[in-house]
Design a protein around this motif. Structure first.
Motif: not given
Length: 239
Positions: A69-80, A153-164
Motif C-alpha cells: 500500500i503506497i500513500s501520497f501526501a503533500l501539505s495542502g492536498y488530501q492524502t491518497d 512534518e506533523a501532518e505527514l506523520e499523522e497521515a502515516a500513523d492513520i494509514n498504518e
C-alpha cells in the motif's frame, strides 16, 4: 570466451527482471490542473516503511511489490493511497484540501467607544533584538518558514500513523475472516473501498467492522464489470 559471456548474461537475466519487478514508478499531478506536476510529495510504502519524495517533474521511484500500500501526501492536498495490484507505472492525481467553515449570521453589531483608545503603557514591538551580551544583533528570521515546515512534518506523520492503522484493520486476512470470502477478486474490493485518511479522521475511533460489512455488501451488489478496479493510464514509453 564467447560461450562464457552468453552463460553470464543468461544467469544475470533473472536478476535484472527481478530488479524491475521490485520498484513502482510514476508521476504525481494536481487533480484540477492535470498538467501541474507536484514536487516534494511524500511517497511512502506503508508495508516496508520506505519513503521518497517526488522531483520537480513530479516523478518518483519506490521499492514495492504487489500487495503493498503506497500513500501520497503533500501539505495542502488530501492524502491518497493506492493498493498495488500490479507494478505498472502510475499517474497519481491529488485533490486540494478544502477547509469548510460553518456559516455565521451576524444580526447586530456594536462598536466599542474604547476601540481607538491607546494603552498608555504599551511598548512598540521590535523586530530586531539588540543585545551586547549576545554579541550584537539577534535577528528572528526564518521562524515562520520553520514553523510551517514543522506543521507539514506533523501532518505527514499523522497521515502515516492513520494509514498504518488502516493497514492493520483493513487487509485481506481481516476481511476474509469477517465476510468469509476468499475469491481472487477480493483485491478489487480492497483497492476500491480502502478507507481514506480523511474518512478515518471524521470518526474516532473508526468502526472498521461496520465499514467492512456495509461496503462489502455494497460491492457484491455491483455488476461484475463494475467490481473491477479501473485501470490507471500508462505513462508514455511504458509497455
Amino acid at each position: 570466451m564467447l560461450k562464457k559471456l552468453y552463460l553470464l548474461c543468461f544467469l544475470l537475466l533473472p536478476l535484472a527482471v527481478w530488479a524491475q519487478d521490485t520498484y513502482i514508478t510514476g508521476n504525481v499531478f494536481d487533480n484540477e490542473q492535470r498538467g501541474l506536476a507536484l514536487q516534494d510529495v511524500a511517497v511512502r510504502n506503508l508495508s516496508t516503511k520506505t519513503l521518497v519524495v517526488t522531483d520537480k517533474n513530479g516523478r518518483f521511484a519506490l521499492g514495492a511489490k504487489k500487495g503493498d500500500i503506497i500513500s501520497f501526501a503533500l501539505s495542502g492536498y488530501q492524502t491518497d493511497t493506492v493498493y498495488l495490484t500490479n507494478l505498472f507505472a502510475k499517474n497519481i492525481y491529488l485533490r486540494a484540501a478544502v477547509n469548510t467553515l460553518n456559516t455565521v449570521n451576524v444580526t447586530t453589531a456594536k462598536v466599542s467607544p474604547l476601540l481607538d483608545t491607546k494603552d498608555p503603557e504599551a511598548v512598540a514591538a521590535r523586530r530586531v533584538d539588540a543585545s551586547k551580551n549576545r554579541g550584537g544583533l539577534r535577528l528572528n528570521l526564518g521562524y515562520g518558514k520553520w514553523r510551517r515546515q514543522q506543521a507539514k512534518e506533523a501532518e505527514l506523520e499523522e497521515a502515516a500513523d492513520i494509514n498504518e492503522e488502516i493497514s492493520k484493520n483493513f487487509n485481506k486476512a481481516v476481511i476474509q475472516k469477517l465476510v468469509n470470502y476468499k475469491e481472487k477478486d477480493l483485491d478489487d474490493y480492497i483497492g476500491m473501498y480502502r478507507p481514506t485518511v480523511a474518512q478515518v479522521k471524521t470518526e474516532t475511533p473508526f468502526n472498521y467492522t461496520y465499514y467492512i460489512a456495509t461496503t462489502f455488501n455494497e460491492w457484491k451488489k455491483l455488476p461484475a464489470e463494475s467490481r473491477k478496479m479501473p485501470a490507471l493510464p500508462k505513462l508514455k514509453g511504458n509497455p
